[in-house]
Design a protein around this motif. Sequence first.
Motif: not given
Length: 339
Positions: A126, A129-130, A133-134, A137, A169, A171
């Motif tokens: 994505t 999003r970093t 974070s992926q 999730e 962190d 992208y």
Amino acid sequence: MTTPEPSSAPATESPAAPVLSVRGLGVRFRMRGGRHIAAVTDATFDLAAGECLALVGESGCGKSVLASALLGLLPANARTTGSAVLRGAGPAGAVDLLTADERTLARTVRGRRVGLVPQSPAAHLTPVRTVRSQLAEVLREVTGVRGPALPRAVEAAAERAAYPADHLDRYPHELSGGLAQRAATALALIGDAPLLLADEPTTGLDRELVDRTADELRRHTDDGRALLMITHDLAAAERIADRVAVMYAGRIVELGPAEGFFGPAGPRHPYARGLLDALPERGFTAIPGMPPELGDLPDGCAFADRCPRVTDLCATLPALTPADGSSVACHHAEERVDA
């Protein structure tokens, strides 16, 4: 759209109960003007828990199309035939990946029962999003990890794929090709899916990271999971594969134990032998000519125009039949290699 097709006899089966049973899998694309391209034809194999099957061949031979068919990720103009049964214990049960609806594939198969290391990792990450974070999730959705345990779980998932913690962190657009590959591998390994499809998992990595990635995939397999590795990297395949399947012009032309394929006797199909001979350490001899167009395949052996053993027999299509411990689609498979 999927239509049934008569089952083909399995070729050189894996010894344990299969996690995945593929029978007569075919993929055809309908093009403008009504023309069809046969990207995969009559692929048949089993894949057992604890086993790695390496699917090898030149670009455009159908390897990645086969993987996309197994995950229900083909475009709308694709038509599949045959079956691809993913087996599971308990309520999961068995599911034919070619006939399952999108709801089933999205909610219970992809990422849970089948993991994917994609060929183009940047396109699967994505962009807004970093990586941290992926990973978080996917950990929450697939493993249920939440709260104070989540940050450490994210770092452990990254470490498993040799993804550096100080890049979590970032992208996707800030990643090199190798880092994107490792991020995608980390995401695919979360949840330890019973079946992992790794499509060119070592692309963009230096030799040290290739070996580390291959070894991690082997550990994933040795823990009792199945691995289908699609690769151009024969050195990585030799390092971790139990069996090797060679594709040419959409068909599996040889399927057998990796030990024999990479051993002194070598493969039996002339194309498979040509792949090995093209390696720098084995002579660096290129296979002459070019593969045929998938939309204009000959009636007989598709490799005939490039083959040093071609005879009139090759005007008819050879079946995948047992030959010296492997299954080979070649009229001359029993001949001596140096003949």
